[in-house]
Scaffold this motif. Structure first.
Motif, PDB file in Angstrom:
ATOM      1  N   CYS A 164       0.823  -1.218   0.000  1.00 15.30           N
ATOM      2  CA  CYS A 164       0.000   0.000   0.000  1.00 15.30           C
ATOM      3  C   CYS A 164       0.854   1.264   0.000  1.00 15.30           C
ATOM      4  O   CYS A 164       0.340   2.358  -0.243  1.00 15.30           O
ATOM      5  CB  CYS A 164      -0.926   0.005   1.217  1.00 15.30           C
ATOM      6  SG  CYS A 164      -2.197  -1.258   1.169  1.00 15.30           S
ATOM      7  N   HIS A 165       2.132   1.126   0.315  1.00 16.29           N
ATOM      8  CA  HIS A 165       3.037   2.284   0.360  1.00 16.29           C
ATOM      9  C   HIS A 165       4.318   1.959  -0.423  1.00 16.29           C
ATOM     10  O   HIS A 165       5.411   1.903   0.144  1.00 16.29           O
ATOM     11  CB  HIS A 165       3.382   2.632   1.807  1.00 16.29           C
ATOM     12  CG  HIS A 165       2.204   3.047   2.629  1.00 16.29           C
ATOM     13  ND1 HIS A 165       1.735   4.345   2.671  1.00 16.29           N
ATOM     14  CD2 HIS A 165       1.383   2.316   3.434  1.00 16.29           C
ATOM     15  CE1 HIS A 165       0.691   4.407   3.470  1.00 16.29           C
ATOM     16  NE2 HIS A 165       0.453   3.191   3.935  1.00 16.29           N
ATOM     17  N   PRO A 166       4.169   1.742  -1.746  1.00 17.29           N
ATOM     18  CA  PRO A 166       5.342   1.336  -2.546  1.00 17.29           C
ATOM     19  C   PRO A 166       6.435   2.399  -2.616  1.00 17.29           C
ATOM     20  O   PRO A 166       7.594   2.075  -2.872  1.00 17.29           O
ATOM     21  CB  PRO A 166       4.731   1.077  -3.931  1.00 17.29           C
ATOM     22  CG  PRO A 166       3.484   1.910  -3.956  1.00 17.29           C
ATOM     23  CD  PRO A 166       2.956   1.863  -2.557  1.00 17.29           C
ATOM     24  N   GLN A 167       6.072   3.678  -2.386  1.00 11.55           N
ATOM     25  CA  GLN A 167       7.062   4.754  -2.481  1.00 11.55           C
ATOM     26  C   GLN A 167       7.671   5.104  -1.121  1.00 11.55           C
ATOM     27  O   GLN A 167       8.434   6.066  -1.012  1.00 11.55           O
ATOM     28  CB  GLN A 167       6.395   6.012  -3.077  1.00 11.55           C
ATOM     29  CG  GLN A 167       5.702   5.779  -4.411  1.00 11.55           C
ATOM     30  CD  GLN A 167       6.643   5.221  -5.469  1.00 11.55           C
ATOM     31  OE1 GLN A 167       7.797   5.640  -5.549  1.00 11.55           O
ATOM     32  NE2 GLN A 167       6.156   4.273  -6.266  1.00 11.55           N
ATOM     33  N   LEU A 168       7.332   4.340  -0.110  1.00 16.35           N
ATOM     34  CA  LEU A 168       7.804   4.655   1.239  1.00 16.35           C
ATOM     35  C   LEU A 168       9.319   4.519   1.356  1.00 16.35           C
ATOM     36  O   LEU A 168       9.900   3.504   0.954  1.00 16.35           O
ATOM     37  CB  LEU A 168       7.135   3.723   2.253  1.00 16.35           C
ATOM     38  CG  LEU A 168       7.522   3.899   3.720  1.00 16.35           C
ATOM     39  CD1 LEU A 168       7.048   5.253   4.236  1.00 16.35           C
ATOM     40  CD2 LEU A 168       6.930   2.770   4.563  1.00 16.35           C
ATOM     41  N   ASP A 169       9.937   5.537   1.907  1.00 16.31           N
ATOM     42  CA  ASP A 169      11.373   5.496   2.162  1.00 16.31           C
ATOM     43  C   ASP A 169      11.586   4.951   3.570  1.00 16.31           C
ATOM     44  O   ASP A 169      11.442   5.658   4.564  1.00 16.31           O
ATOM     45  CB  ASP A 169      11.973   6.897   2.032  1.00 16.31           C
ATOM     46  CG  ASP A 169      13.496   6.885   2.198  1.00 16.31           C
ATOM     47  OD1 ASP A 169      14.054   5.797   2.454  1.00 16.31           O
ATOM     48  OD2 ASP A 169      14.107   7.961   2.084  1.00 16.31           O
ATOM     49  N   LYS A 170      11.957   3.681   3.647  1.00 21.40           N
ATOM     50  CA  LYS A 170      12.078   3.020   4.941  1.00 21.40           C
ATOM     51  C   LYS A 170      13.270   3.521   5.756  1.00 21.40           C
ATOM     52  O   LYS A 170      13.353   3.272   6.949  1.00 21.40           O
ATOM     53  CB  LYS A 170      12.185   1.505   4.749  1.00 21.40           C
ATOM     54  CG  LYS A 170      10.944   0.886   4.125  1.00 21.40           C
ATOM     55  CD  LYS A 170      11.117  -0.607   3.951  1.00 21.40           C
ATOM     56  CE  LYS A 170       9.891  -1.232   3.324  1.00 21.40           C
ATOM     57  NZ  LYS A 170      10.055  -2.694   3.118  1.00 21.40           N
ATOM     58  N   LYS A 171      14.180   4.207   5.093  1.00 24.58           N
ATOM     59  CA  LYS A 171      15.355   4.714   5.793  1.00 24.58           C
ATOM     60  C   LYS A 171      15.121   6.100   6.379  1.00 24.58           C
ATOM     61  O   LYS A 171      15.983   6.642   7.080  1.00 24.58           O
ATOM     62  CB  LYS A 171      16.547   4.743   4.843  1.00 24.58           C
ATOM     63  CG  LYS A 171      16.961   3.366   4.341  1.00 24.58           C
ATOM     64  CD  LYS A 171      18.161   3.457   3.409  1.00 24.58           C
ATOM     65  CE  LYS A 171      18.556   2.082   2.905  1.00 24.58           C
ATOM     66  NZ  LYS A 171      19.722   2.145   1.976  1.00 24.58           N
ATOM     67  N   ALA A 172      13.951   6.671   6.097  1.00 26.18           N
ATOM     68  CA  ALA A 172      13.679   8.031   6.572  1.00 26.18           C
ATOM     69  C   ALA A 172      13.429   8.063   8.075  1.00 26.18           C
ATOM     70  O   ALA A 172      13.633   9.066   8.734  1.00 26.18           O
ATOM     71  CB  ALA A 172      12.471   8.612   5.845  1.00 26.18           C
TER      72      ALA A 172
END
Length: 332
Positions: A140-148
């Motif tokens: 649902c959040h393909p553009q999520l930057d997990k490192k943010a």
């Protein structure tokens, strides 16, 4: 010397090791059965307790009409049956309530129930159900930057452990709450009494109701918990993670998959993002596409536009077959 099942000879030490492993396996199986029996019995008692308390509430003339069962969640007057409820029936219910609470105490109370539930989600018994949710969130959040860092906010209601999402802490910030926390990192909180967010920054991206709704004995309160979840999610993107025992969906007289989806759509959860019917559990992820019109503004004050005795989804027989359970959700 001893023979293995294939006929090969083994040393006595090897034979002893096999015996020890076999004994441990039997011990784990017995422990698992005892845990499951305790959980099932506590559920049964809690449901009966809610029914007794609801009948007493209905006949009450004091206007309060509100009490709490062992889950801590409120139950409200449903009206209608007060005149037909005799003094003897009330006395019987009061006696039964005392007996139920005594048996619950003998079982160890809510604290022991939750310890058993915590054991039930251990890695040796399949792990907690959060692992199914992570791929759904990611899709649902393909553009999520997990490192943010802590990009998504997750409310874990009825949390047994504060560490279920620790592996994903770089991009998920968890708020775990429970009525009777088993860990100091879990906030002691009744979800229905949790302050409703007043700004978008306080809303959550995910609300988890894993084996929470079925634990509440009152069908109306089950519906109220689902309705209340709307008030905590970001409209348009917020996800509700709902887990129920499989029999609640596939073996109930009053509930099935189609009805659950219809109920959730009425609350604004019009998109069923994903669902999975496993061997024992039913997993659902709904997206809050819009807030139900009757809840849009007034719901944040705890009311709705329908009359107090008018139900959107009343208790109604759907599968009149033997050997089915009576699980249902009533949506007011």
């Amino acid at each position: 010397m001893a023979l293995t099942p294939t006929g090969a000879e083994t040393t006595s030490s090897t034979s002893s090791l096999l015996t020890i492993k076999s004994s441990k396996s039997v011990s784990r199986k017995k422990s698992s059965m005892a845990t499951a029996q305790l959980i099932r019995r506590y559920h049964t008692l809690n449901k009966e307790l809610s029914q007794c308390l609801a009948r007493i509430d209905q006949c009450s003339n004091n206007g309060a009409g509100e009490a709490k069962n062992e889950t801590g969640y409120h139950r409200h007057k449903q009206g209608g049956a007060g005149q037909r409820y005799s003094a003897q029936q009330k006395a019987n219910d009061l006696a039964r309530i005392a007996a139920i609470r005594q048996e619950m105490d003998d079982l160890g109370g809510l604290d022991m129930y939750q310890k058993a539930s915590t054991l039930g989600q251990s890695k040796q018994r399949g792990g907690d159900s959060s692992k199914w949710l992570i791929p759904v969130i990611e899709s649902c959040h393909p553009q999520l930057d997990k490192k943010a860092g802590n990009s998504l906010r997750l409310l874990d209601i009825g949390a047994l452990s504060p560490h279920n999402y620790q592996k994903y802490s770089s991009w998920i910030k968890v708020t775990p709450i429970d009525l009777n926390p088993q860990d100091p990192l879990i906030t002691k909180m009744d979800f229905l009494e949790m302050p409703i967010p007043t700004s978008k920054d306080e809303l959550f991206d995910v609300v988890c109701l894993s084996l929470v709704v079925n634990f509440v004995g009152d069908p109306i309160q089950r519906g109220e918990i689902l309705r209340h979840s709307v008030r905590f999610l970001v409209p348009g993107t917020g996800l509700l993670y709902l887990v129920l025992p499989l029999p609640c969906i596939d073996n109930s007289r009053y509930m099935d998959h189609e009805l659950l989806v219809e109920m959730m759509a009425a609350l604004g959860y019009t998109t069923l993002v994903s669902h999975h019917l496993a061997k024992k559990l039913a997993y659902y992820a709904f997206r809050l596409d819009s807030v139900f019109p009757g809840d849009k503004d007034s719901s944040r004050k705890g009311s709705n536009k329908k009359g107090a005795n008018q139900l959107m989804f009343p208790k109604k027989m759907r599968h009149d077959k033997p050997n089915r359970n009576n699980f249902c959700i009533v949506l007011a």
